[in-house]
Design an enzyme around this catalytic site. Structure first.
Site, mmCIF file in Angstrom:
data_model
loop_
_atom_site.group_PDB
_atom_site.id
_atom_site.type_symbol
_atom_site.label_atom_id
_atom_site.label_comp_id
_atom_site.label_asym_id
_atom_site.label_seq_id
_atom_site.Cartn_x
_atom_site.Cartn_y
_atom_site.Cartn_z
ATOM 1 N N SER A 138 -6.541 5.247 42.157
ATOM 2 C CA SER A 138 -6.025 3.898 41.948
ATOM 3 C C SER A 138 -5.261 3.886 40.634
ATOM 4 O O SER A 138 -5.512 4.722 39.756
ATOM 5 C CB SER A 138 -7.195 2.907 41.852
ATOM 6 O OG SER A 138 -6.765 1.655 41.349
ATOM 7 N N TYR A 151 -15.296 -0.558 37.855
ATOM 8 C CA TYR A 151 -14.357 -0.112 38.893
ATOM 9 C C TYR A 151 -13.364 0.891 38.298
ATOM 10 O O TYR A 151 -13.129 1.964 38.870
ATOM 11 C CB TYR A 151 -13.611 -1.304 39.514
ATOM 12 C CG TYR A 151 -12.582 -0.856 40.529
ATOM 13 C CD1 TYR A 151 -12.993 -0.281 41.731
ATOM 14 C CD2 TYR A 151 -11.219 -0.962 40.274
ATOM 15 C CE1 TYR A 151 -12.057 0.175 42.663
ATOM 16 C CE2 TYR A 151 -10.274 -0.514 41.197
ATOM 17 C CZ TYR A 151 -10.708 0.046 42.374
ATOM 18 O OH TYR A 151 -9.785 0.509 43.291
HETATM 19 C C1 8X3 Z 1 -6.681 -1.307 43.319
HETATM 20 C C2 8X3 Z 1 -5.710 -1.722 42.273
HETATM 21 O O1 8X3 Z 1 -5.222 -3.278 40.329
HETATM 22 O O2 8X3 Z 1 -6.839 -4.062 41.935
HETATM 23 O O3 8X3 Z 1 -7.299 -0.116 43.056
HETATM 24 O O4 8X3 Z 1 -7.406 -2.298 40.424
HETATM 25 S S1 8X3 Z 1 -6.343 -2.892 41.212
#
Ligand code: 8X3
Length: 250
Positions: A138, A151
Site C-alpha cells: 500500500s 495499518y
Molecule cells: C490503502 C490506501 O490511503 O487508505 O492501503 O491507506 S490508504
C-alpha cells in the site's frame, strides 16, 4: 505451458479483479477467500476462460492455511504465481484510542497471514527453482499518516518482507515484488469504518483507482520477460499526491 496462480482475498476488490484479468489470459486459478458463496460465484464466472479451483480458508488461521494449500488436487499443485493480496484496515483511530481487536486483525491478516501463505507455497518454488510472488502492499507502506499507525506499520512490514523474501529467494531465481496502491475504490473503507457512513466519502469528489487498474498492473508484472522483475511499484490516482493530499472537486 499454462501457468497456475494462487490469489488470496479473491472474493472482492483487487483480488477479484486480478482473478478476472488472469482468467482472460487463460491462467489457471486457485482463488482463496473466506466466503464460499462468493468463491462459487467467481468460479462460475471464470471457468469458461480457465481452470479454477476454490480454497475456502482464513489466512489468519495457521493450521487452516497449511491444510488448504496441502490439500490441492494434483492438477493445481504446482503454483507458479502467488498473489498475496488478502488484507484489510480496521479502524482509523489515534494510537491512544486504538482498539486492540483492530490491531490484532490487521497484524494477523496483513503480516502473519501473508507469511503463513508464503511459507506454505515457497518450498515448491525453491524446489523447482522458479516462481513469482507479488505482495500487495500500500502507499501506507511507504508513508505514515495520522491515525494510520498500526495499518501503516502492517504495510511497512509487507514491504520489509518483500525485500527480505527477494533476498532470500534470490539464489533460487524466484521473482518477488510489491505493488503498492494508494486510494482504490473497493470494500476497503467499508471494512475500515465498519460500515459507518463516513466510508462513502473516502472516494468522493475525485477519480479513485479502480480494482481493475491494479489488476492490469499485476498482469503486466507477471508477464515481463524472465530477466525482468517489477520489484516495487507505487500506484496512485492522479488526484492523489500523498496520503493526505487529494485534489477533490466537491
Ligand atoms: C490503502 C490506501 O490511503 O487508505 O492501503 O491507506 S490508504
Amino acid at each position: 505451458m499454462t501457468k497456475t496462480a494462487l490469489i488470496t482475498g479473491a472474493t472482492s476488490g483487487i483480488g477479484q479483479a486480478t482473478a478476472h484479468e488472469f482468467a482472460k489470459h487463460g491462467i489457471a486459478l486457485i482463488v482463496c477467500g473466506r466466503r464460499q458463496d462468493r468463491l462459487d460465484a467467481l468460479q462460475k464466472e471464470l471457468e469458461n476462460h480457465c481452470r479454477v479451483h476454490t480454497l475456502n480458508f482464513d489466512i489468519t488461521d495457521r493450521e487452516a492455511v497449511f491444510k488448504a494449500i496441502n490439500s490441492l488436487p494434483e492438477d493445481f499443485k504446482i503454483i507458479d504465481i502467488l498473489i498475496n493480496n488478502a488484507g484489510n484496515a480496521h479502524g482509523l483511530d489515534p494510537i491512544q484510542d486504538g482498539n486492540l481487536d483492530d490491531w490484532d486483525a490487521m497484524m494477523d491478516s496483513n503480516v502473519k497471514g501473508l507469511l503463513y501463505v508464503s511459507k506454505a507455497v515457497i518450498p515448491q518454488m525453491t524446489e523447482r527453482q522458479s516462481g513469482h510472488i507479488i505482495n500487495i502492499g500500500s502507499s501506507a507502506g511507504k508513508e505514515v499518516y495520522p491515525k494510520g499507525n498500526v495499518y501503516c506499520a502492517s504495510k511497512h512490514a509487507v514491504l520489509a518482507l518483500t525485500e527480505g523474501m527477494r533476498m532470500d529467494l534470490n539464489p533460487f531465481g524466484i521473482k518477488v515484488g510489491a505493488i503498492n496502491p494508494g486510494l482504490v475504490e473497493t470494500e476497503f473503507s467499508q471494512v475500515r469504518f465498519k460500515g459507518d457512513h463516513s466510508a462513502n466519502d473516502v472516494y468522493k469528489g475525485f477519480a479513485a483507482l479502480q480494482p481493475e487498474d491494479i489488476a492490469d498492473i499485476i498482469y503486466f508484472a507477471i508477464t515481463r520477460p524472465p530477466h525482468v522483475n517489477i520489484a516495487d511499484l507505487l500506484v496512485l490516482p492522479t488526484a492523489q499526491a500523498s496520503a493526505t493530499l487529494v485534489k477533490k472537486e466537491l
